[in-house]
Design an enzyme around this catalytic site. Structure first.
Site, mmCIF file in Angstrom:
data_model
loop_
_atom_site.group_PDB
_atom_site.id
_atom_site.type_symbol
_atom_site.label_atom_id
_atom_site.label_comp_id
_atom_site.label_asym_id
_atom_site.label_seq_id
_atom_site.Cartn_x
_atom_site.Cartn_y
_atom_site.Cartn_z
ATOM 1 N N GLU A 1 -3.947 68.151 81.120
ATOM 2 C CA GLU A 1 -5.178 68.878 80.762
ATOM 3 C C GLU A 1 -4.932 69.815 79.585
ATOM 4 O O GLU A 1 -5.759 69.916 78.677
ATOM 5 C CB GLU A 1 -5.701 69.639 81.972
ATOM 6 C CG GLU A 1 -6.842 70.593 81.681
ATOM 7 C CD GLU A 1 -8.076 69.933 81.055
ATOM 8 O OE1 GLU A 1 -8.165 68.694 81.015
ATOM 9 O OE2 GLU A 1 -8.943 70.683 80.573
ATOM 10 N N CYS B 1 -26.676 61.480 73.827
ATOM 11 C CA CYS B 1 -27.706 62.093 72.980
ATOM 12 C C CYS B 1 -28.515 63.022 73.867
ATOM 13 O O CYS B 1 -28.394 63.011 75.081
ATOM 14 C CB CYS B 1 -28.626 61.028 72.400
ATOM 15 S SG CYS B 1 -27.763 59.778 71.474
ATOM 16 N N ARG C 1 -24.676 67.743 73.383
ATOM 17 C CA ARG C 1 -24.637 66.349 73.863
ATOM 18 C C ARG C 1 -24.485 65.367 72.709
ATOM 19 O O ARG C 1 -24.263 64.184 72.909
ATOM 20 C CB ARG C 1 -25.922 66.013 74.632
ATOM 21 C CG ARG C 1 -26.178 66.856 75.852
ATOM 22 C CD ARG C 1 -27.534 66.556 76.422
ATOM 23 N NE ARG C 1 -27.627 65.179 76.823
ATOM 24 C CZ ARG C 1 -27.212 64.737 78.019
ATOM 25 N NH1 ARG C 1 -26.701 65.583 78.883
ATOM 26 N NH2 ARG C 1 -27.287 63.476 78.329
ATOM 27 N N GLU D 1 -8.608 68.048 71.643
ATOM 28 C CA GLU D 1 -10.056 67.824 71.429
ATOM 29 C C GLU D 1 -10.730 68.961 70.682
ATOM 30 O O GLU D 1 -11.794 68.750 70.104
ATOM 31 C CB GLU D 1 -10.766 67.540 72.745
ATOM 32 C CG GLU D 1 -10.804 68.681 73.721
ATOM 33 C CD GLU D 1 -11.619 68.313 74.973
ATOM 34 O OE1 GLU D 1 -12.536 67.485 74.888
ATOM 35 O OE2 GLU D 1 -11.314 68.872 76.021
ATOM 36 N N ASN E 1 -31.964 57.959 74.669
ATOM 37 C CA ASN E 1 -30.562 58.223 74.962
ATOM 38 C C ASN E 1 -30.066 57.052 75.795
ATOM 39 O O ASN E 1 -30.679 56.693 76.790
ATOM 40 C CB ASN E 1 -30.398 59.533 75.745
ATOM 41 C CG ASN E 1 -28.944 59.720 76.216
ATOM 42 O OD1 ASN E 1 -28.012 59.251 75.562
ATOM 43 N ND2 ASN E 1 -28.766 60.357 77.359
ATOM 44 N N GLY E 2 -28.964 56.410 75.368
ATOM 45 C CA GLY E 2 -28.424 55.273 76.119
ATOM 46 C C GLY E 2 -28.152 54.113 75.170
ATOM 47 O O GLY E 2 -28.112 54.281 73.955
ATOM 48 N N HIS F 1 13.954 58.635 78.661
ATOM 49 C CA HIS F 1 13.684 57.183 78.628
ATOM 50 C C HIS F 1 12.999 56.770 77.338
ATOM 51 O O HIS F 1 12.403 55.693 77.269
ATOM 52 C CB HIS F 1 12.853 56.787 79.853
ATOM 53 C CG HIS F 1 13.555 57.065 81.143
ATOM 54 N ND1 HIS F 1 14.669 56.372 81.556
ATOM 55 C CD2 HIS F 1 13.336 58.017 82.082
ATOM 56 C CE1 HIS F 1 15.091 56.850 82.704
ATOM 57 N NE2 HIS F 1 14.307 57.861 83.057
ATOM 58 N N LYS G 1 -20.735 66.123 75.122
ATOM 59 C CA LYS G 1 -20.458 66.774 76.405
ATOM 60 C C LYS G 1 -20.529 65.804 77.565
ATOM 61 O O LYS G 1 -19.754 65.895 78.500
ATOM 62 C CB LYS G 1 -21.470 67.911 76.638
ATOM 63 C CG LYS G 1 -21.246 68.687 77.932
ATOM 64 C CD LYS G 1 -19.918 69.395 77.922
ATOM 65 C CE LYS G 1 -19.669 70.179 79.191
ATOM 66 N NZ LYS G 1 -18.291 70.718 79.250
ATOM 67 N N TRP H 1 -25.849 61.275 69.150
ATOM 68 C CA TRP H 1 -24.432 60.932 69.035
ATOM 69 C C TRP H 1 -24.437 59.448 68.769
ATOM 70 O O TRP H 1 -24.815 58.639 69.614
ATOM 71 C CB TRP H 1 -23.694 61.256 70.335
ATOM 72 C CG TRP H 1 -22.212 61.107 70.229
ATOM 73 C CD1 TRP H 1 -21.311 62.033 69.804
ATOM 74 C CD2 TRP H 1 -21.447 59.944 70.549
ATOM 75 N NE1 TRP H 1 -20.040 61.539 69.857
ATOM 76 C CE2 TRP H 1 -20.083 60.251 70.292
ATOM 77 C CE3 TRP H 1 -21.749 58.677 71.018
ATOM 78 C CZ2 TRP H 1 -19.043 59.343 70.499
ATOM 79 C CZ3 TRP H 1 -20.737 57.761 71.226
ATOM 80 C CH2 TRP H 1 -19.400 58.094 70.960
ATOM 81 N N LYS I 1 -7.012 69.663 75.983
ATOM 82 C CA LYS I 1 -7.720 70.833 75.434
ATOM 83 C C LYS I 1 -7.328 71.040 73.975
ATOM 84 O O LYS I 1 -8.162 71.230 73.102
ATOM 85 C CB LYS I 1 -7.382 72.090 76.245
ATOM 86 C CG LYS I 1 -8.066 72.144 77.586
ATOM 87 C CD LYS I 1 -9.514 72.570 77.552
ATOM 88 C CE LYS I 1 -10.580 71.559 77.591
ATOM 89 N NZ LYS I 1 -10.500 70.381 78.378
HETATM 90 C C1 AGP Z 1 -13.249 67.591 78.703
HETATM 91 O O1 AGP Z 1 -12.867 68.722 77.917
HETATM 92 C C2 AGP Z 1 -13.817 66.490 77.864
HETATM 93 N N1 AGP Z 1 -14.956 66.958 77.178
HETATM 94 C C3 AGP Z 1 -14.016 65.184 78.601
HETATM 95 O O2 AGP Z 1 -12.724 64.675 78.830
HETATM 96 C C4 AGP Z 1 -14.745 65.243 79.960
HETATM 97 O O3 AGP Z 1 -13.925 65.893 80.912
HETATM 98 C C5 AGP Z 1 -14.981 63.799 80.434
HETATM 99 O O4 AGP Z 1 -15.821 63.165 79.503
HETATM 100 C C6 AGP Z 1 -15.606 63.707 81.831
HETATM 101 O O5 AGP Z 1 -16.854 64.340 81.817
HETATM 102 P P1 AGP Z 1 -17.562 64.652 83.236
HETATM 103 O O6 AGP Z 1 -16.679 65.636 83.959
HETATM 104 O O7 AGP Z 1 -18.906 65.219 82.881
HETATM 105 O O8 AGP Z 1 -17.662 63.345 83.998
#
Ligand code: AGP
Length: 608
Positions: free
Chosen positions: A481, A2, A27, A488, A101-102, A504, A603, A75, A485
């Site tokens: 990666e 959050c 966030r 997500e 937040n938390g 396999h 984020k 969030w 991308k």
């Molecule tokens: C990346 O596109 C994602 N949003 C997510 O996997 C992110 O890389 C992951 O949460 C780690 O975040 P950080 O690098 O801030 O630790």
């Protein structure tokens, strides 16, 4: 997960708080709310959905009077994203408003205790127990009430507190969740990160766990959760508001993709002096280095995939065992870690809960901790023994791009640096690799420019699901990666497979028109990849191949081809991820997705 903000000064608070929340929306964006204090008490407005709903409800903030206040963008962790569960939360007597937040781990017991005292609850959230406790403990001394309240809490919290009897005063308390104080002239702020406040000040105080900031327009007092005042340094940041704006692009993600050459330049240039890699922020003596017999790399999500690149490159150059492990796994698997282990922690935000927990677990077992992070003063940066910052600037899009590529650039630089110090590279090889690293910004720019047809390819594949990404060695790391991308931001299902694994089991999934994105940039294994491409083609797959520019063989098999510029093969992960970022971006655009704020994501994942 959050974002929280707070303000006290001579201006109307709500418009400033609303603007701050918009900068923190990445966030979390399930719901948002603001509470402000004026002569007639605390006034509050909340709205489920994106911040624009709250903006409309309070007419850009003008409808909410008061010169001090707090705000929150959510969030959801406990309770659906409804108006009742949105923050701020009010105490039953209306004396307090609070944002959080938390996660309060012991909220259930506290809730029972308060209910037994006749307190009623309006929401399903863990947060509401905090604001009710404040009211229970307040007897005119706000500081005492705050200390007593935080003394009861277990778990992670960044709190913003507003008291109806304390005009012009806001309180912020930090425990295992990011919280920063913005120091102004005749006004003061707090926020989950600097982007919420950088339009108003460049002077910040980074709170540590257990610290509490007591703000009035003209004074910032910091004390510990034991009530002892502490002196804290003020950090002045150098980047400006524009860096946290879209700059004419349709999305932050596209802007940040295009910023990668400069972000990589900012990251590597200060660390290559007269042909030498200089990592001043890595205080590893020769004696320390001799003691290291294992390197572990841990992170989450894309940062983990950057770490996977690091595993291949560091192990190949340094000839030391290197493990890459997901932080959420490492923290619970009783790892073989001791004083002979170098743990490399990778994180863009520096606030990821799983990564912090894994880091603390390994630190407790004696590991030396090197952090690779993008956010200055973040929790991971402050807990580490050594820090190498990725100078990517603020990354706003939830899907990381420049955060990832600057992490990979640091991994490559670190591998060459360590190999040199271990005597594994002679002068000529060292000079060649350093020169290749110095070319990274232009290499990435060329990768951006080399494929103007990516948007067209996205139109061909955007309505396919269950897309395969296949590759070998470092290409496989890039597949992971590239697949994340796509998943997500476009919500299309895809998976990354080590190409040698297809036979396999997973080749059973290949059928007519199944899209397969084949990364075949690692020349030493190109023939193996050609065999894999033939195997899937024979079963009807549509193959989009990513190969080094100048490769003509590929046209015999692939339906579509993307080229990447040539570099040292170990460093392919940088150029080859660029077209995959752009492919994911344009597929998501075709699907009309909310690219910068994908559903269900945030984020910075600061809770477990
Ligand atoms: C990346 O596109 C994602 N949003 C997510 O996997 C992110 O890389 C992951 O949460 C780690 O975040 P950080 O690098 O801030 O630790």
């Amino acid at each position: 997960m959050c974002g929280i903000v707070g303000f006290t000064g001579s201006q109307q608070a709500a418009p400033i708080l609303l603007d701050g929340l918009k900068k923190l929306e990445y966030r979390g964006y399930d719901s948002a709310g603001i509470a402000a204090l004026c002569d007639s008490g605390i006034h509050m407005e909340k709205a489920s959905g994106k911040i624009k709903n709250l903006d409309a409800k309070i007419d850009g903030g003008k409808a909410l009077e008061g010169n001090c206040g707090i705000g929150h963008t959510r969030w959801a962790t406990h309770g659906a994203p409804t108006d009742e569960n949105a923050h701020p939360h009010l105490s039953n007597g209306g004396d307090f408003a609070l944002v959080h937040n938390g996660i309060i781990e012991n909220y259930a017991a506290l809730r029972e205790e308060l209910i037994a005292k006749g307190v009623t609850f309006k929401s399903e959230t863990d947060t509401e127990v905090v604001v009710q406790l404040l009211e229970q403990y307040y007897d005119g001394d706000l500081k005492a009430a705050v200390l007593k309240t935080v003394g009861r809490l277990e778990g992670a919290y960044a709190l913003g507190i507003l008291c109806a009897h304390e005009p012009g005063r806001v309180i912020a308390a930090r425990q295992a969740a990011p919280l920063i104080v913005g120091v102004g002239v005749g006004e003061n702020y707090f926020g989950s990160d600097v982007t919420a406040m950088v339009a108003h000040t460049k002077n910040f105080i980074y709170l540590e766990d257990g610290e509490i900031a007591d703000l009035t327009p003209d004074k910032v007092t910091i004390y510990t959760d034991l009530g002892e005042e502490v002196e804290k340094p003020i950090t002045r940041i150098t980047w400006d508001v524009a860096a946290a704006e879209k700059g004419g692009y349709d999305h932050f993600m596209l802007k940040e993709i295009m910023e990668q050459p400069n972000a990589i330049k900012s990251t590597i240039e200060p660390r290559i002096q007269n042909g030498e890699i200089v990592l001043d922020d890595f205080h590893l003596t020769d004696e320390d280095l001799k003691q290291i017999n294992k390197i572990m790399i841990t992170a989450c999500g894309s940062a983990f995939y950057a770490g996977s690149v690091g595993k291949y490159v560091i192990e190949r150059l340094c000839r030391i065992p290197v493990e890459a492990d997901l932080a959420s796994e490492l923290r619970y698997r009783d790892p073989l870690v001791d004083e002979h282990t170098l743990l490399v922690v990778v994180s863009q935000s520096g606030e990821t809960a799983d990564t912090i927990a894994a880091m603390k677990e390994c630190k407790a077992r004696g590991a030396r901790i090197l952090a690779i992070v993008n956010v200055v003063g973040s929790t991971i940066a402050r807990l580490a023994d050594d820090v190498i910052y990725t100078w990517a600037g603020p990354e706003i899009a939830v899907a990381t791009t420049k955060g990832y590529t600057t992490q990979v650039a640091v991994m490559d630089m670190l591998a060459v640096y360590l190999a040199r110090r271990l005597g594994r590279l002679d002068d000529a090889e060292y000079a060649r690799l350093v020169d290749e690293i110095q070319q990274f910004p232009s290499l990435v720019q060329r990768a951006i420019d080399l494929n103007p047809n990516i948007q067209g390819l996205a139109k061909k594949y955007y309505n396919h699901n269950n897309i395969f990404f296949i590759g070998r060695n470092l290409d496989y790391a890039a597949c992971m990666e590239g697949s994340l991308k796509l998943k997500e931001i476009s919500y299309l299902h895809s998976e990354a497979y080590a190409a040698g694994e297809l036979k396999h089991g997973t080749i059973a999934l290949i059928e007519e028109d199944r899209p397969v994105i084949a990364l075949a940039c690692y020349e030493a294994l190109f023939d193996k990849m050609m065999s894999n491409i033939k195997e899937v083609k024979a079963r009807g797959a549509q193959v989009l191949a990513v190969v080094l520019e100048g490769n003509r063989q590929i046209f015999a098999e692939a339906d579509d081809v993307i080229f990447i510029p040539k570099t040292e093969p170990m460093f392919n992960s940088l150029p080859e991820i660029i077209p995959l970022q752009l492919f994911a971006y344009y597929v998501a655009r075709e699907n009309g997705c909310d690219i910068d704020k994908p559903k269900n994501l945030a984020k910075s994942v600061t809770v477990e």
